[in-house]
Design a protein around this motif. Structure first.
Motif, PDB file in Angstrom:
ATOM      1  N   CYS A 114       0.887  -1.158   0.000  1.00 55.82           N
ATOM      2  CA  CYS A 114       0.000   0.000   0.000  1.00 55.82           C
ATOM      3  C   CYS A 114       0.928   1.211   0.000  1.00 55.82           C
ATOM      4  O   CYS A 114       2.149   1.068   0.007  1.00 55.82           O
ATOM      5  CB  CYS A 114      -0.942   0.002   1.197  1.00 55.82           C
ATOM      6  SG  CYS A 114      -0.111  -0.211   2.765  1.00 55.82           S
ATOM      7  N   ASP A 115       0.377   2.401  -0.009  1.00 55.27           N
ATOM      8  CA  ASP A 115       1.232   3.590  -0.114  1.00 55.27           C
ATOM      9  C   ASP A 115       1.953   3.927   1.179  1.00 55.27           C
ATOM     10  O   ASP A 115       3.025   4.537   1.159  1.00 55.27           O
ATOM     11  CB  ASP A 115       0.397   4.796  -0.555  1.00 55.27           C
ATOM     12  CG  ASP A 115      -0.091   4.665  -1.990  1.00 55.27           C
ATOM     13  OD1 ASP A 115       0.617   4.021  -2.792  1.00 55.27           O
ATOM     14  OD2 ASP A 115      -1.169   5.199  -2.306  1.00 55.27           O
ATOM     15  N   THR A 189      -4.603   8.382   1.823  1.00 54.38           N
ATOM     16  CA  THR A 189      -3.526   7.455   1.474  1.00 54.38           C
ATOM     17  C   THR A 189      -3.867   6.037   1.913  1.00 54.38           C
ATOM     18  O   THR A 189      -4.310   5.817   3.041  1.00 54.38           O
ATOM     19  CB  THR A 189      -2.211   7.906   2.142  1.00 54.38           C
ATOM     20  OG1 THR A 189      -1.914   9.236   1.746  1.00 54.38           O
ATOM     21  CG2 THR A 189      -1.061   6.989   1.775  1.00 54.38           C
ATOM     22  N   SER A 190      -3.664   5.078   1.041  1.00 54.90           N
ATOM     23  CA  SER A 190      -3.900   3.679   1.414  1.00 54.90           C
ATOM     24  C   SER A 190      -2.820   3.244   2.403  1.00 54.90           C
ATOM     25  O   SER A 190      -1.662   3.645   2.303  1.00 54.90           O
ATOM     26  CB  SER A 190      -3.885   2.777   0.172  1.00 54.90           C
ATOM     27  OG  SER A 190      -2.619   2.814  -0.461  1.00 54.90           O
ATOM     28  N   TRP A 191      -3.206   2.392   3.364  1.00 53.86           N
ATOM     29  CA  TRP A 191      -2.273   2.094   4.458  1.00 53.86           C
ATOM     30  C   TRP A 191      -2.534   0.723   5.066  1.00 53.86           C
ATOM     31  O   TRP A 191      -3.573   0.113   4.863  1.00 53.86           O
ATOM     32  CB  TRP A 191      -2.379   3.160   5.547  1.00 53.86           C
ATOM     33  CG  TRP A 191      -3.715   3.156   6.270  1.00 53.86           C
ATOM     34  CD1 TRP A 191      -4.898   3.656   5.807  1.00 53.86           C
ATOM     35  CD2 TRP A 191      -3.981   2.596   7.553  1.00 53.86           C
ATOM     36  NE1 TRP A 191      -5.889   3.456   6.728  1.00 53.86           N
ATOM     37  CE2 TRP A 191      -5.364   2.808   7.814  1.00 53.86           C
ATOM     38  CE3 TRP A 191      -3.201   1.954   8.506  1.00 53.86           C
ATOM     39  CZ2 TRP A 191      -5.969   2.397   8.996  1.00 53.86           C
ATOM     40  CZ3 TRP A 191      -3.803   1.539   9.701  1.00 53.86           C
ATOM     41  CH2 TRP A 191      -5.177   1.760   9.924  1.00 53.86           C
ATOM     42  N   ARG A 192      -1.565   0.289   5.828  1.00 49.64           N
ATOM     43  CA  ARG A 192      -1.687  -0.893   6.679  1.00 49.64           C
ATOM     44  C   ARG A 192      -0.745  -0.703   7.860  1.00 49.64           C
ATOM     45  O   ARG A 192       0.077   0.225   7.864  1.00 49.64           O
ATOM     46  CB  ARG A 192      -1.349  -2.182   5.931  1.00 49.64           C
ATOM     47  CG  ARG A 192       0.074  -2.248   5.441  1.00 49.64           C
ATOM     48  CD  ARG A 192       0.424  -3.551   4.758  1.00 49.64           C
ATOM     49  NE  ARG A 192       0.496  -4.656   5.695  1.00 49.64           N
ATOM     50  CZ  ARG A 192       1.137  -5.803   5.441  1.00 49.64           C
ATOM     51  NH1 ARG A 192       1.752  -5.965   4.275  1.00 49.64           N
ATOM     52  NH2 ARG A 192       1.169  -6.768   6.320  1.00 49.64           N
ATOM     53  N   ARG A 240      -9.536   6.657   4.111  1.00 48.02           N
ATOM     54  CA  ARG A 240      -9.872   5.574   3.183  1.00 48.02           C
ATOM     55  C   ARG A 240      -9.271   4.275   3.706  1.00 48.02           C
ATOM     56  O   ARG A 240      -8.089   4.027   3.590  1.00 48.02           O
ATOM     57  CB  ARG A 240      -9.329   5.887   1.783  1.00 48.02           C
ATOM     58  CG  ARG A 240      -9.604   4.774   0.788  1.00 48.02           C
ATOM     59  CD  ARG A 240      -9.495   5.303  -0.634  1.00 48.02           C
ATOM     60  NE  ARG A 240      -8.161   5.808  -0.909  1.00 48.02           N
ATOM     61  CZ  ARG A 240      -7.168   5.046  -1.359  1.00 48.02           C
ATOM     62  NH1 ARG A 240      -7.365   3.764  -1.563  1.00 48.02           N
ATOM     63  NH2 ARG A 240      -5.984   5.564  -1.613  1.00 48.02           N
ATOM     64  N   ARG A 241     -10.104   3.472   4.338  1.00 43.20           N
ATOM     65  CA  ARG A 241      -9.634   2.208   4.872  1.00 43.20           C
ATOM     66  C   ARG A 241      -9.567   1.179   3.745  1.00 43.20           C
ATOM     67  O   ARG A 241     -10.516   1.002   3.002  1.00 43.20           O
ATOM     68  CB  ARG A 241     -10.596   1.686   5.958  1.00 43.20           C
ATOM     69  CG  ARG A 241     -10.753   2.645   7.121  1.00 43.20           C
ATOM     70  CD  ARG A 241      -9.459   2.833   7.879  1.00 43.20           C
ATOM     71  NE  ARG A 241      -9.108   1.602   8.572  1.00 43.20           N
ATOM     72  CZ  ARG A 241      -9.537   1.334   9.814  1.00 43.20           C
ATOM     73  NH1 ARG A 241     -10.280   2.175  10.470  1.00 43.20           N
ATOM     74  NH2 ARG A 241      -9.201   0.194  10.395  1.00 43.20           N
ATOM     75  N   ASN A 242      -8.448   0.523   3.618  1.00 43.24           N
ATOM     76  CA  ASN A 242      -8.362  -0.487   2.559  1.00 43.24           C
ATOM     77  C   ASN A 242      -8.690  -1.856   3.110  1.00 43.24           C
ATOM     78  O   ASN A 242      -9.026  -2.027   4.284  1.00 43.24           O
ATOM     79  CB  ASN A 242      -6.978  -0.470   1.898  1.00 43.24           C
ATOM     80  CG  ASN A 242      -5.879  -0.779   2.890  1.00 43.24           C
ATOM     81  OD1 ASN A 242      -6.154  -1.256   3.976  1.00 43.24           O
ATOM     82  ND2 ASN A 242      -4.649  -0.505   2.523  1.00 43.24           N
TER      83      ASN A 242
END
Length: 249
Positions: A114-115, A189-192, A240-242
């Protein structure tokens, strides 16, 4: 996936720790077969921090050493390293070497999934009860103020450099990483999140609880809250939760 990573090492008065920190970063990067660069930012250290870093740079051309003429703070040094970064991804490693090199490798391996990949502490037993309590209060306050549900804000992260260069980093203190995380998440931003292991400092005491550090953290929270909720409010303020979800390694 691009294989290039910049590792920023902000350091102030770390002459007893900086060489081990650099060595751990080099080992982790080379074991991960990365195209890497290391940017050590000596934050106006009055000791031999910069000298020892330059000795490492003399034998490894991938290492750069930048020097602040006077002490400017962790956030300033990190921001300077971001501006200097030339690789696709950027991460940070503590100059006091209190993060596991294995955890740094985990960040390397997670890049591109992810980003933004953030980290939170798996075990905090090496920190005092007081420091753990203060950290817990900080996390609760940040989650409440910014509508997030993170477990930790001050851990190392790895992010696409282009995204990090797009946001302002106004904090000069230790809350700079928290500021970056909040700004990036509020931008969608997409994240984990993954675990990291805190190993503890071998030498000297932490500088996290000096009066200067505490005031810088409070200032960062105020400026960030103002920016997020008023001055630079986003059209879509939700994160924005992925589909990766928080806490999965």
């Amino acid at each position: 996936m691009n294989n290039s990573v910049t590792i920023i090492i902000p350091a102030f008065r770390e002459e007893d720790n900086i060489e081990a920190a650099i060595d751990n970063v080099v080992r982790a990067a080379e074991e991960s077969s990365l195209d890497y660069e290391i940017i050590v930012v000596d934050d106006g250290s009055p000791d031999r921090t910069g000298e020892y870093a330059r000795l490492r740079a003399q034998v490894n051309p991938r290492i750069q050493v930048a020097v602040n003429a006077i002490n400017q703070g962790f956030g300033y040094s990190f921001s300077r390293g971001v501006r200097m970064s030339a690789k696709e991804f950027v991460t940070v490693f503590p100059g006091d070497n209190d993060m596991s090199a294995h955890s740094l490798k985990d960040l390397f391996e997670a890049r591109g999934s992810c980003d933004l990949v953030i980290s939170y502490m798996e075990k905090s037993s090496k920190r005092s009860i007081f420091r753990r309590a203060v950290s817990g209060v900080f996390v609760m306050m940040m989650n409440m103020l910014f509508g997030l549900k993170l477990k930790y804000y001050n851990g190392a992260f790895i992010c696409r450099t282009a995204l990090l260069k797009e946001i302002p980093i106004k904090s000069t203190g230790l809350a700079a990483l928290a500021e970056c995380i909040v700004r990036l998440l509020k931008n969608g931003t997409s994240w984990r999140a993954i675990y990291f292991v805190h190993t503890g400092r071998r030498y000297e005491q932490s500088k996290a609880f000096s009066f200067k550090s505490i005031m810088a953290i409070l200032k960062t929270i105020w400026v960030l809250w103002w920016d997020i909720h008023f001055y630079h409010a986003q059209k879509d303020s939700g994160v924005r939760r992925n589909d990766i979800g928080i806490g999965r390694g």
